[in-house]
Design a protein around this motif. Structure first.
Motif, PDB file in Angstrom:
ATOM      1  N   ASP A 159       2.313 -26.293   3.103  1.00 34.97           N
ATOM      2  CA  ASP A 159       2.208 -27.655   2.590  1.00 34.97           C
ATOM      3  C   ASP A 159       1.340 -27.674   1.338  1.00 34.97           C
ATOM      4  O   ASP A 159       0.270 -28.296   1.290  1.00 34.97           O
ATOM      5  N   ARG A 160       1.820 -26.956   0.331  1.00 36.73           N
ATOM      6  CA  ARG A 160       1.075 -26.852  -0.929  1.00 36.73           C
ATOM      7  C   ARG A 160       2.034 -27.028  -2.095  1.00 36.73           C
ATOM      8  O   ARG A 160       3.235 -26.800  -1.977  1.00 36.73           O
ATOM      9  N   ALA A 161       1.483 -27.396  -3.221  1.00 33.92           N
ATOM     10  CA  ALA A 161       2.270 -27.445  -4.443  1.00 33.92           C
ATOM     11  C   ALA A 161       2.423 -26.042  -5.012  1.00 33.92           C
ATOM     12  O   ALA A 161       1.699 -25.117  -4.644  1.00 33.92           O
ATOM     13  N   VAL A 162       3.385 -25.893  -5.916  1.00 31.42           N
ATOM     14  CA  VAL A 162       3.589 -24.614  -6.589  1.00 31.42           C
ATOM     15  C   VAL A 162       3.465 -24.820  -8.092  1.00 31.42           C
ATOM     16  O   VAL A 162       3.638 -25.930  -8.610  1.00 31.42           O
ATOM     17  N   GLN A 163       3.176 -23.732  -8.781  1.00 26.56           N
ATOM     18  CA  GLN A 163       3.114 -23.731 -10.244  1.00 26.56           C
ATOM     19  C   GLN A 163       4.003 -22.612 -10.747  1.00 26.56           C
ATOM     20  O   GLN A 163       3.969 -21.503 -10.231  1.00 26.56           O
ATOM     21  N   GLY A 164       4.785 -22.883 -11.752  1.00 27.28           N
ATOM     22  CA  GLY A 164       5.616 -21.849 -12.347  1.00 27.28           C
ATOM     23  C   GLY A 164       6.992 -22.397 -12.719  1.00 27.28           C
ATOM     24  O   GLY A 164       7.216 -23.594 -12.694  1.00 27.28           O
ATOM     25  N   ASN A 165       7.939 -21.509 -12.969  1.00 25.73           N
ATOM     26  CA  ASN A 165       7.745 -20.083 -13.139  1.00 25.73           C
ATOM     27  C   ASN A 165       8.827 -19.510 -14.034  1.00 25.73           C
ATOM     28  O   ASN A 165       9.479 -18.518 -13.705  1.00 25.73           O
ATOM     29  N   LEU A 166       8.990 -20.109 -15.214  1.00 27.65           N
ATOM     30  CA  LEU A 166       9.996 -19.646 -16.164  1.00 27.65           C
ATOM     31  C   LEU A 166       9.605 -18.289 -16.734  1.00 27.65           C
ATOM     32  O   LEU A 166       8.452 -18.064 -17.113  1.00 27.65           O
ATOM     33  N   GLU A 184      16.737 -25.248 -14.034  1.00 26.29           N
ATOM     34  CA  GLU A 184      16.861 -24.612 -12.719  1.00 26.29           C
ATOM     35  C   GLU A 184      15.503 -24.515 -12.030  1.00 26.29           C
ATOM     36  O   GLU A 184      15.384 -24.723 -10.811  1.00 26.29           O
ATOM     37  N   VAL A 185      14.480 -24.186 -12.798  1.00 22.48           N
ATOM     38  CA  VAL A 185      13.128 -24.103 -12.236  1.00 22.48           C
ATOM     39  C   VAL A 185      12.667 -25.473 -11.749  1.00 22.48           C
ATOM     40  O   VAL A 185      12.104 -25.616 -10.649  1.00 22.48           O
ATOM     41  N   ILE A 186      12.909 -26.504 -12.560  1.00 17.25           N
ATOM     42  CA  ILE A 186      12.503 -27.853 -12.171  1.00 17.25           C
ATOM     43  C   ILE A 186      13.207 -28.276 -10.889  1.00 17.25           C
ATOM     44  O   ILE A 186      12.587 -28.828  -9.968  1.00 17.25           O
ATOM     45  N   GLU A 187      14.498 -28.031 -10.820  1.00 16.38           N
ATOM     46  CA  GLU A 187      15.245 -28.438  -9.633  1.00 16.38           C
ATOM     47  C   GLU A 187      14.774 -27.677  -8.395  1.00 16.38           C
ATOM     48  O   GLU A 187      14.647 -28.249  -7.316  1.00 16.38           O
ATOM     49  N   ALA A 188      14.492 -26.380  -8.539  1.00 17.99           N
ATOM     50  CA  ALA A 188      13.998 -25.612  -7.399  1.00 17.99           C
ATOM     51  C   ALA A 188      12.642 -26.121  -6.941  1.00 17.99           C
ATOM     52  O   ALA A 188      12.320 -26.099  -5.753  1.00 17.99           O
ATOM     53  N   GLY A 189      11.839 -26.612  -7.895  1.00 17.07           N
ATOM     54  CA  GLY A 189      10.518 -27.113  -7.565  1.00 17.07           C
ATOM     55  C   GLY A 189      10.529 -28.414  -6.787  1.00 17.07           C
ATOM     56  O   GLY A 189       9.508 -28.798  -6.199  1.00 17.07           O
ATOM     57  N   ARG A 190      11.664 -29.113  -6.742  1.00 13.19           N
ATOM     58  CA  ARG A 190      11.736 -30.375  -6.012  1.00 13.19           C
ATOM     59  C   ARG A 190      11.494 -30.183  -4.520  1.00 13.19           C
ATOM     60  O   ARG A 190      11.086 -31.108  -3.823  1.00 13.19           O
ATOM     61  N   ALA A 191      11.772 -28.983  -4.018  1.00 16.98           N
ATOM     62  CA  ALA A 191      11.596 -28.737  -2.588  1.00 16.98           C
ATOM     63  C   ALA A 191      10.131 -28.599  -2.195  1.00 16.98           C
ATOM     64  O   ALA A 191       9.796 -28.643  -1.014  1.00 16.98           O
ATOM     65  N   ALA A 192       9.251 -28.408  -3.165  1.00 14.62           N
ATOM     66  CA  ALA A 192       7.829 -28.209  -2.886  1.00 14.62           C
ATOM     67  C   ALA A 192       7.118 -29.547  -2.730  1.00 14.62           C
ATOM     68  O   ALA A 192       7.625 -30.593  -3.126  1.00 14.62           O
ATOM     69  N   ARG A 193       5.926 -29.498  -2.169  1.00  9.03           N
ATOM     70  CA  ARG A 193       5.104 -30.707  -2.035  1.00  9.03           C
ATOM     71  C   ARG A 193       4.771 -31.285  -3.401  1.00  9.03           C
ATOM     72  O   ARG A 193       4.606 -32.498  -3.570  1.00  9.03           O
ATOM     73  N   GLY A 194       4.659 -30.429  -4.368  1.00 10.75           N
ATOM     74  CA  GLY A 194       4.438 -30.813  -5.753  1.00 10.75           C
ATOM     75  C   GLY A 194       4.772 -29.623  -6.615  1.00 10.75           C
ATOM     76  O   GLY A 194       4.828 -28.485  -6.128  1.00 10.75           O
ATOM     77  N   HIS A 195       5.024 -29.833  -7.890  1.00  5.45           N
ATOM     78  CA  HIS A 195       5.416 -28.733  -8.772  1.00  5.45           C
ATOM     79  C   HIS A 195       4.828 -28.936 -10.155  1.00  5.45           C
ATOM     80  O   HIS A 195       5.000 -29.999 -10.760  1.00  5.45           O
ATOM     81  N   ILE A 196       4.088 -27.941 -10.623  1.00  3.05           N
ATOM     82  CA  ILE A 196       3.597 -27.905 -11.997  1.00  3.05           C
ATOM     83  C   ILE A 196       4.467 -26.908 -12.748  1.00  3.05           C
ATOM     84  O   ILE A 196       4.444 -25.707 -12.463  1.00  3.05           O
ATOM     85  N   PHE A 197       5.264 -27.390 -13.677  1.00  2.00           N
ATOM     86  CA  PHE A 197       6.095 -26.468 -14.455  1.00  2.00           C
ATOM     87  C   PHE A 197       5.222 -25.634 -15.384  1.00  2.00           C
ATOM     88  O   PHE A 197       4.302 -26.135 -16.011  1.00  2.00           O
ATOM     89  N   ASN A 198       5.535 -24.357 -15.458  1.00  4.67           N
ATOM     90  CA  ASN A 198       4.754 -23.468 -16.305  1.00  4.67           C
ATOM     91  C   ASN A 198       5.578 -22.214 -16.550  1.00  4.67           C
ATOM     92  O   ASN A 198       6.582 -21.970 -15.878  1.00  4.67           O
ATOM     93  N   LEU A 199       5.154 -21.420 -17.496  1.00  4.39           N
ATOM     94  CA  LEU A 199       5.719 -20.085 -17.623  1.00  4.39           C
ATOM     95  C   LEU A 199       5.280 -19.249 -16.426  1.00  4.39           C
ATOM     96  O   LEU A 199       4.253 -19.526 -15.808  1.00  4.39           O
ATOM     97  N   GLY A 200       6.047 -18.217 -16.129  1.00  3.86           N
ATOM     98  CA  GLY A 200       5.743 -17.377 -14.977  1.00  3.86           C
ATOM     99  C   GLY A 200       4.674 -16.349 -15.244  1.00  3.86           C
ATOM    100  O   GLY A 200       4.416 -15.483 -14.390  1.00  3.86           O
ATOM    101  N   HIS A 201       4.045 -16.397 -16.382  1.00  4.74           N
ATOM    102  CA  HIS A 201       2.867 -15.604 -16.737  1.00  4.74           C
ATOM    103  C   HIS A 201       2.406 -16.141 -18.081  1.00  4.74           C
ATOM    104  O   HIS A 201       2.747 -17.270 -18.443  1.00  4.74           O
ATOM    105  N   GLY A 202       1.640 -15.361 -18.828  1.00  6.34           N
ATOM    106  CA  GLY A 202       1.097 -15.852 -20.086  1.00  6.34           C
ATOM    107  C   GLY A 202       2.139 -15.907 -21.193  1.00  6.34           C
ATOM    108  O   GLY A 202       3.248 -15.381 -21.085  1.00  6.34           O
ATOM    109  N   VAL A 203       1.757 -16.560 -22.277  1.00  2.00           N
ATOM    110  CA  VAL A 203       2.600 -16.643 -23.462  1.00  2.00           C
ATOM    111  C   VAL A 203       2.546 -15.310 -24.203  1.00  2.00           C
ATOM    112  O   VAL A 203       1.464 -14.796 -24.500  1.00  2.00           O
ATOM    113  N   ILE A 204       3.698 -14.747 -24.494  1.00  2.29           N
ATOM    114  CA  ILE A 204       3.773 -13.487 -25.242  1.00  2.29           C
ATOM    115  C   ILE A 204       3.274 -13.747 -26.667  1.00  2.29           C
ATOM    116  O   ILE A 204       3.657 -14.747 -27.293  1.00  2.29           O
ATOM    117  N   PRO A 205       2.397 -12.880 -27.207  1.00  3.36           N
ATOM    118  CA  PRO A 205       1.785 -13.166 -28.512  1.00  3.36           C
ATOM    119  C   PRO A 205       2.764 -13.456 -29.640  1.00  3.36           C
ATOM    120  O   PRO A 205       2.453 -14.251 -30.531  1.00  3.36           O
TER     121      PRO A 205
END
Length: 324
Positions: A159-166, A184-205
């Motif tokens: 019962d937690r939100a997720v962050q990610g994950n493009l 696709e990431v946004i739609e998959a995140g709908r199943a979570a308690r909450g969703h923070i859209f983000n890259l799946g790691h850091g920004v490539i320089p």
């Protein structure tokens, strides 16, 4: 750490109502850098200490955990609205080794951060097998890197939100490919308690800032009710299904807190002296004095509580709201 305090205060002032996330390296990752002398693929020296000198390892990890917790406390005191504990190298561990040798120390950091009253994000790279444990360590939000599809991660974090994950490399793809995958990431995140859209790691320089601007504009303008519409209440059961805002999301019976904020099951609205932020949806944009903004829609507050199109109303404390 006056330079950290000053930097955070300046950033908060420049960002205005946009929340700033505080940041600290997790104990295992920092310990690995210290023991290895830099990045490592095998983490052989680190694991040699962890397995061969457990007392030394425990002392080192406790020291780092204390420093990380203090670092986050300084950032929150200076104005950060949330904190993230970032474990770059935790993916090198098995679930057993993480649970026995690392998780207790990350939990100490997250426990102290929990006393600050801000959301706690726990992220690791290559940690698909550790998601349950990372949540149990004390996270409100579990970060998921691009290797683990959100539809697989969401059931594992509880019962937690997720962050990610493009995938961060998708910002180099044609815009229509990047935005399709972001959807696709946004739609998959709908199943979570909450969703923070983000890259799946850091920004490539070498990332083009314009690509990040296009991605940000796409995500912020994405319709909340694209796949589901309407709102259905199940009266008398204490359960509500929200279809248009956050996919299918079932609510536990409402309880009251001393401030008058409702719970869903933790909270309908993130309450603070500055204002309120509706939850879900996970498209929280900014927290501003006297109100909040989410998904481009404004909500307002008054000493008697708040009323707004988010469905919040009637809080008993200034800047506090609860679900209808």
């Amino acid at each position: 750490m006056p330079f950290i305090t000053e930097s955070v205060r300046r950033l908060v002032g420049e960002l205005g109502g946009t929340p700033l996330i505080g940041f600290a390296g997790a104990p295992f990752t920092v310990a690995s850098y210290l023991v290895e002398g830099g990045p490592s693929k095998e983490h052989a020296k680190t694991k040699a200490m962890m397995f061969g000198a457990p007392d030394v390892w425990d002392a080192l990890m406790r020291k780092i955990a204390g420093i990380a917790a203090a670092y986050l406390e300084v950032q929150v005191a200076a104005g950060a609205s949330a904190v993230q504990l970032f474990d770059s190298w935790a993916g090198a561990l098995t679930p057993r080794d993480y649970r026995d040798h690392v998780m207790p120390h990350s939990a100490r950091v997250l426990e102290r951060a929990g006393a600050l009253g801000v959301p706690r994000i726990h992220f690791g790279v290559g940690t698909g097998s550790l998601l349950e444990l990372m949540g149990e360590a004390g996270a409100d939000v579990v970060g998921v890197d691009w290797r683990t599809p959100l539809e697989h991660a969401v059931p594992r974090v509880g019962d937690r939100a997720v962050q990610g994950n493009l995938d961060p490399t998708l910002v180099f793809a044609p815009a229509e490919v990047m935005t399709a995958r972001a959807a696709e990431v946004i739609e998959a995140g709908r199943a979570a308690r909450g969703h923070i859209f983000n890259l799946g790691h850091g920004v490539i320089p070498s990332t083009d800032p314009a690509a990040l601007e296009r991605l940000t504009e796409f995500v912020q303008s994405y319709p909340l009710g694209s796949r589901a519409a309407g709102r259905r209440r199940e009266r008398g059961t204490g359960v509500r299904t929200l279809a248009g805002e956050n996919g299918a999301w079932r609510r536990k019976p409402r309880t009251r807190s001393p401030s008058g904020c409702g719970r869903r099951p933790r909270s309908d609205c993130r309450c603070s002296p500055a204002g309120c932020s509706p939850e879900p949806p996970a498209t929280r944009r900014s927290l501003v004095p006297g109100g909040c903004r989410s998904g481009g829609r404004s909500f307002w507050s008054s000493p008697a509580g708040t009323v707004g199109p988010c469905g919040c109303s009637g809080g008993t404390a200034p800047g506090c709201c609860r679900g209808r």
